[in-house]
Design a protein around this motif. Structure first.
Motif, PDB file in Angstrom:
ATOM      1  N   ARG A  21     -10.262   1.753 -31.899  1.00 58.86           N
ATOM      2  CA  ARG A  21     -11.410   1.003 -32.393  1.00 58.86           C
ATOM      3  C   ARG A  21     -11.294   0.778 -33.893  1.00 58.86           C
ATOM      4  N   VAL A  22     -11.649  -0.431 -34.323  1.00 56.17           N
ATOM      5  CA  VAL A  22     -11.618  -0.799 -35.737  1.00 56.17           C
ATOM      6  C   VAL A  22     -12.976  -0.478 -36.352  1.00 56.17           C
ATOM      7  N   PRO A  23     -13.005   0.097 -37.562  1.00 59.89           N
ATOM      8  CA  PRO A  23     -14.293   0.408 -38.202  1.00 59.89           C
ATOM      9  C   PRO A  23     -15.173  -0.832 -38.327  1.00 59.89           C
ATOM     10  N   GLY A  24     -16.478  -0.618 -38.212  1.00 64.02           N
ATOM     11  CA  GLY A  24     -17.423  -1.718 -38.325  1.00 64.02           C
ATOM     12  C   GLY A  24     -18.388  -1.730 -37.166  1.00 64.02           C
ATOM     13  N   PRO A  25     -19.462  -2.490 -37.295  1.00 64.53           N
ATOM     14  CA  PRO A  25     -20.501  -2.503 -36.264  1.00 64.53           C
ATOM     15  C   PRO A  25     -20.170  -3.338 -35.042  1.00 64.53           C
ATOM     16  N   GLU A  26     -19.075  -4.101 -35.092  1.00 72.61           N
ATOM     17  CA  GLU A  26     -18.821  -5.078 -34.022  1.00 72.61           C
ATOM     18  C   GLU A  26     -18.218  -4.473 -32.762  1.00 72.61           C
ATOM     19  N   ARG A  27     -17.739  -3.231 -32.812  1.00 75.09           N
ATOM     20  CA  ARG A  27     -17.069  -2.592 -31.672  1.00 75.09           C
ATOM     21  C   ARG A  27     -15.816  -3.380 -31.255  1.00 75.09           C
ATOM     22  N   HIS A  28     -15.045  -3.830 -32.220  1.00 71.73           N
ATOM     23  CA  HIS A  28     -13.763  -4.455 -31.936  1.00 71.73           C
ATOM     24  C   HIS A  28     -12.696  -3.372 -31.819  1.00 71.73           C
ATOM     25  N   PHE A  29     -11.672  -3.658 -31.013  1.00 78.90           N
ATOM     26  CA  PHE A  29     -10.571  -2.700 -30.947  1.00 78.90           C
ATOM     27  C   PHE A  29      -9.241  -3.416 -30.834  1.00 78.90           C
ATOM     28  N   LEU A  30      -8.196  -2.685 -31.197  1.00 80.20           N
ATOM     29  CA  LEU A  30      -6.833  -3.208 -31.193  1.00 80.20           C
ATOM     30  C   LEU A  30      -6.139  -2.825 -29.898  1.00 80.20           C
ATOM     31  N   ILE A  31      -5.348  -3.761 -29.367  1.00 78.18           N
ATOM     32  CA  ILE A  31      -4.643  -3.547 -28.105  1.00 78.18           C
ATOM     33  C   ILE A  31      -3.278  -4.219 -28.201  1.00 78.18           C
ATOM     34  N   ASN A  32      -2.337  -3.792 -27.367  1.00 74.33           N
ATOM     35  CA  ASN A  32      -1.004  -4.373 -27.398  1.00 74.33           C
ATOM     36  C   ASN A  32      -0.996  -5.794 -26.848  1.00 74.33           C
ATOM     37  N   PRO A  33      -0.147  -6.646 -27.399  1.00 76.13           N
ATOM     38  CA  PRO A  33       0.000  -8.006 -26.869  1.00 76.13           C
ATOM     39  C   PRO A  33       0.586  -7.941 -25.458  1.00 76.13           C
ATOM     40  N   PHE A  34       0.003  -8.666 -24.528  1.00 73.55           N
ATOM     41  CA  PHE A  34       0.480  -8.633 -23.142  1.00 73.55           C
ATOM     42  C   PHE A  34       1.744  -9.477 -23.020  1.00 73.55           C
ATOM     43  N   GLY A  35       2.814  -8.820 -22.591  1.00 75.08           N
ATOM     44  CA  GLY A  35       4.098  -9.488 -22.464  1.00 75.08           C
ATOM     45  C   GLY A  35       5.178  -8.819 -23.278  1.00 75.08           C
ATOM     46  N   LEU A  36       4.784  -7.906 -24.162  1.00 76.96           N
ATOM     47  CA  LEU A  36       5.755  -7.200 -24.994  1.00 76.96           C
ATOM     48  C   LEU A  36       5.962  -5.770 -24.498  1.00 76.96           C
ATOM     49  N   HIS A  37       7.193  -5.314 -24.590  1.00 74.06           N
ATOM     50  CA  HIS A  37       7.477  -3.906 -24.339  1.00 74.06           C
ATOM     51  C   HIS A  37       6.932  -3.094 -25.504  1.00 74.06           C
ATOM     52  N   TYR A  38       6.676  -1.817 -25.267  1.00 72.90           N
ATOM     53  CA  TYR A  38       6.111  -0.976 -26.331  1.00 72.90           C
ATOM     54  C   TYR A  38       6.999  -0.957 -27.581  1.00 72.90           C
ATOM     55  N   THR A  39       8.302  -1.077 -27.412  1.00 75.94           N
ATOM     56  CA  THR A  39       9.192  -1.072 -28.570  1.00 75.94           C
ATOM     57  C   THR A  39       9.050  -2.337 -29.400  1.00 75.94           C
ATOM     58  N   GLU A  40       8.411  -3.376 -28.851  1.00 74.89           N
ATOM     59  CA  GLU A  40       8.235  -4.636 -29.574  1.00 74.89           C
ATOM     60  C   GLU A  40       6.870  -4.743 -30.253  1.00 74.89           C
ATOM     61  N   VAL A  41       6.016  -3.774 -30.028  1.00 77.59           N
ATOM     62  CA  VAL A  41       4.677  -3.803 -30.630  1.00 77.59           C
ATOM     63  C   VAL A  41       4.782  -3.431 -32.103  1.00 77.59           C
ATOM     64  N   THR A  42       4.163  -4.250 -32.956  1.00 77.34           N
ATOM     65  CA  THR A  42       4.152  -3.988 -34.390  1.00 77.34           C
ATOM     66  C   THR A  42       2.716  -4.018 -34.899  1.00 77.34           C
TER      67      THR A  42
END
Length: 257
Positions: free
Chosen positions: A49-70
């Motif tokens: 979860r990203v700080p702030g009131p919006e309740r946004h969160f970060l997730i991996n791009p669908f289609g990439l292997h974990y080694t390709e996540v940056t």
């Protein structure tokens, strides 16, 4: 005395700085999972979860292997799975439904991890569930919850049932499915998942040897109380996470993420 606009600008800058750090930490966590073999082709997710009131969160791009996540290609989404800002990649509905349910309902759940490891899935498919007869499972006394399988987690109506099943447990076995953990930090969620994963690995390996030695419940209670790696007052798993991060960083030098 600073003006309201200056205070707001400072707050926005702090949030941006926090997001950049979280992106770097989460990208490192994906590389750690890849190193440990906790990957499932392009599937499964770690969210923060990203700080702030919006309740946004970060997730991996669908289609990439974990080694390709940056840090740069992680996707920010809201609780409805809508992409916030710009992304060249989509997100997996099965990721945001399960993860958003926890991020939304459990305020302390800043990080959520989910895996389909062989040992984790095997124990999730076992009618008996996690056995309380090894060093690691003993540390999880009264810390594990179960959620019954309802199919692929893409339906909104399952979200409240997932939350009820979890309660306050930070280690979760999704029956017939896999493992899940959540934590106040990435490191704490990792500490819970690693302990649960190790317990499952030993249980699966031990099953080939016949009956195992039971651990009295009183000793399980004590072992769980003495398992300080989960406790934020003792680092909440940060030392282990940092060590693994240094390990993967040495093998990914020059990537700039």
């Amino acid at each position: 005395m600073p003006s309201a606009s200056n205070a707001a600008s400072a707050s926005a800058a702090d949030t941006l700085c926090d997001e950049r750090q979280l992106r770097a930490d989460l990208a490192a966590c994906y590389r750690i999972f890849a190193m440990l073999g906790w990957t499932e082709l392009i599937y499964n997710h770690i969210t923060v979860r990203v700080p702030g009131p919006e309740r946004h969160f970060l997730i991996n791009p669908f289609g990439l292997h974990y080694t390709e996540v940056t840090a740069e290609n992680l996707v920010m989404i809201d609780l409805q799975g809508r992409i916030v800002g710009r992304s060249d990649w989509p997100v997996n509905p099965a990721g945001f439904v399960l993860h958003s349910a926890i991020h939304e309902a459990i305020p302390e759940a800043h990080c959520v991890m989910h895996t389909h490891t062989t040992a984790g899935c095997a124990v999730a498919c076992s009618a008996a569930g996690l056995s309380r007869d090894n060093f690691y499972s003993a540390q999880l006394h009264d810390r594990v919850a179960y959620h019954d399988f309802e199919g692929i987690t893409v339906h909104e109506e399952e979200k409240p049932r997932v939350v009820r099943s979890i309660g306050r447990a930070q280690a979760v076995i999704l029956r017939n499915h896999g493992l899940l953990s959540w934590g106040g930090t990435i490191a704490q969620a990792f500490a819970y998942l690693w302990t649960l994963q190790r317990a499952c690995e030993i249980q699966v390996a031990g099953a080939a040897l016949g009956p195992t030695l039971p651990i009295p419940e009183a000793i399980q209670v004590q072992a769980s109380a003495d398992a300080l790696q989960f406790d934020p007052r003792y680092g909440g798993g940060q030392d282990v996470f940092d060590a693994l991060r240094r390990l993967v960083d040495r093998s990914h030098t020059g990537r700039g993420d």
